[in-house]
Write a protein that holds these residues in place. Structure first.
Motif, mmCIF file in Angstrom:
data_model
loop_
_atom_site.group_PDB
_atom_site.id
_atom_site.type_symbol
_atom_site.label_atom_id
_atom_site.label_comp_id
_atom_site.label_asym_id
_atom_site.label_seq_id
_atom_site.Cartn_x
_atom_site.Cartn_y
_atom_site.Cartn_z
ATOM 1 N N HIS A 52 0.859 -1.185 0.000
ATOM 2 C CA HIS A 52 0.000 0.000 0.000
ATOM 3 C C HIS A 52 0.893 1.232 0.000
ATOM 4 C CE1 HIS A 52 -3.471 -2.573 0.997
ATOM 5 N NE2 HIS A 52 -2.607 -3.223 1.766
ATOM 6 N N ILE A 53 0.755 2.046 -1.018
ATOM 7 C CA ILE A 53 1.595 3.230 -1.199
ATOM 8 C C ILE A 53 0.751 4.466 -0.916
ATOM 9 C CG2 ILE A 53 3.013 4.534 -2.824
ATOM 10 C CD1 ILE A 53 3.472 1.838 -4.279
ATOM 11 N N VAL A 105 4.737 6.952 2.188
ATOM 12 C CA VAL A 105 4.741 5.919 3.214
ATOM 13 C C VAL A 105 4.220 4.629 2.607
ATOM 14 C CG1 VAL A 105 3.768 5.189 5.426
ATOM 15 C CG2 VAL A 105 4.503 7.551 5.107
ATOM 16 N N VAL A 106 4.965 3.546 2.824
ATOM 17 C CA VAL A 106 4.623 2.244 2.262
ATOM 18 C C VAL A 106 4.337 1.279 3.407
ATOM 19 C CG1 VAL A 106 5.472 0.303 0.891
ATOM 20 C CG2 VAL A 106 6.007 2.661 0.208
ATOM 21 N N SER A 163 2.621 -4.406 8.432
ATOM 22 C CA SER A 163 3.958 -3.978 8.814
ATOM 23 C C SER A 163 3.924 -2.573 9.401
ATOM 24 C CB SER A 163 4.884 -3.991 7.597
ATOM 25 O OG SER A 163 4.557 -2.907 6.721
ATOM 26 N N LYS A 164 5.028 -2.186 10.012
ATOM 27 C CA LYS A 164 5.189 -0.796 10.403
ATOM 28 C C LYS A 164 5.325 0.062 9.147
ATOM 29 C CE LYS A 164 7.524 -1.711 14.801
ATOM 30 N NZ LYS A 164 8.758 -1.502 15.594
ATOM 31 N N PRO A 165 4.866 1.310 9.191
ATOM 32 C CA PRO A 165 5.029 2.186 8.026
ATOM 33 C C PRO A 165 6.505 2.399 7.701
ATOM 34 C CG PRO A 165 3.471 3.110 9.602
ATOM 35 C CD PRO A 165 4.146 1.968 10.288
#
Length: 309
Positions: A44-45, A60-61, A70-72
């Motif tokens: 997710h971008i 932020v991915v 996941s963490k950003p």
């Protein structure tokens, strides 16, 4: 990771906001190739936002798979959309010397404004600490004189049953006498293997520690009633605070030294300590003393002549 996105049609420059589907696709393909995430991971971008790096925006991915997120992770995307970068930033605004506090601890060696401060995290039952302790102070005070100030902070390990009591008792002395503190620390490090007797009896070790502490207090002519009350109370608050400080600094064993904030772990050869101190002195504008002379060679014993030779 810094990678050009390759040859492609010219893309108009974009400011902050949502990435175009075509640019989102190129970013995703590159990230998949560089991170080698499995195909079942969704990427997710986020939107591009202003960054403090000239010529770049932030995106932020986030990776998701099987309900886990996941963490950003922050990437940098150039204004022209041609370069993706990942940057690690570290704050070095604080003097490392100030990151490991020597405040409110008994010190030996140089004055409070000495150019080099060594903070050691110490366990009074640790044999490796004892070895370092025996070698360190005579060598450093002989070579550096007042250029180096030395402080111990407490880090008694759970595997050493009387180390906590030794730290508390030493601090009871420190509250009234810096000299008394160091005398007890010197003695305990030199005789740690003897305190519990041959059978390593904990009760005997604790009794011996209390006796040694009171005897040192008497030698220093300090308030005996206050010292007795401190020994009896066994307040571990300050020691536990020191342990927490050590853990926050990444300390998980002893001995550990911080030389003007630079970490040195284990009972390492003395020349490593010299090198770090010399570097710290040079950085502070001081001239390190000349290196010590090499040790004299050990005389070779000649074999006795054989009879009749």
């Amino acid at each position: 990771m810094l990678a050009a996105l390759g040859c492609h049609a010219q893309t108009p420059a974009q400011g902050p906001g949502t990435l175009s589907p075509e640019l989102t696709r190129r970013v995703e393909v590159l990230i998949r190739a560089k991170t080698r995430v499995p195909p079942n991971y969704d990427i997710h971008i986020g939107t591009r936002t202003n960054s403090d790096v000239p010529g770049y925006d932030e995106i932020v991915v986030i990776f998701t798979a099987e309900g886990q997120t996941s963490k950003p992770i922050t990437f940098l995307l150039s204004h022209d959309g041609k370069t993706l970068a990942q940057l690690s930033k570290y704050d070095i605004s604080q003097d490392p010397k100030e990151m490991v506090s020597a405040a409110n601890r008994p010190a030996r060696g140089g004055p409070a404004n000495a150019p080099v401060v060594i903070v050691g995290f110490d366990d009074l039952e640790c044999p490796y600490c004892a070895k370092m302790h025996a070698e360190l102070f005579p060598a450093l005070t002989a070579r550096y004189k007042d250029q180096v100030r030395i402080v111990y902070r407490d880090f008694p390990l759970d595997l050493h049953p009387w180390a906590m009591r030794a730290a508390i008792n030493a601090n009871c002395l420190a509250a009234q006498s810096t000299t008394g503190y160091w005398n007890l620390v010197d003695y305990v490090h030199a005789h740690a293997g003897e305190l519990g007797g041959e059978d390593k009896n904990l009760a005997k070790a604790n009794e011996t520690l209390d006796r040694l502490t009171r005897e040192e207090g008497k030698r220093q002519n300090i308030n005996a009633a206050a010292l007795d009350a401190c020994i009896a109370k066994q307040d571990d608050t300050a020691v536990k605070a020191s342990i927490k400080t050590a853990e926050d600094l990444g300390v998980d064993s002893t001995p550990v030294l911080f030389i003007n904030g630079e970490k040195l772990e284990g009972a390492v050869p003395l020349e490593y300590v010299y090198k770090m101190i010399d570097n710290a002195l040079t950085a502070s504008g001081q001239t390190p003393p000349p290196p010590p002379p090499p040790p004299a060679p050990t005389p070779q014993t000649q074999p006795a002549p054989k009879p009749g030779s």
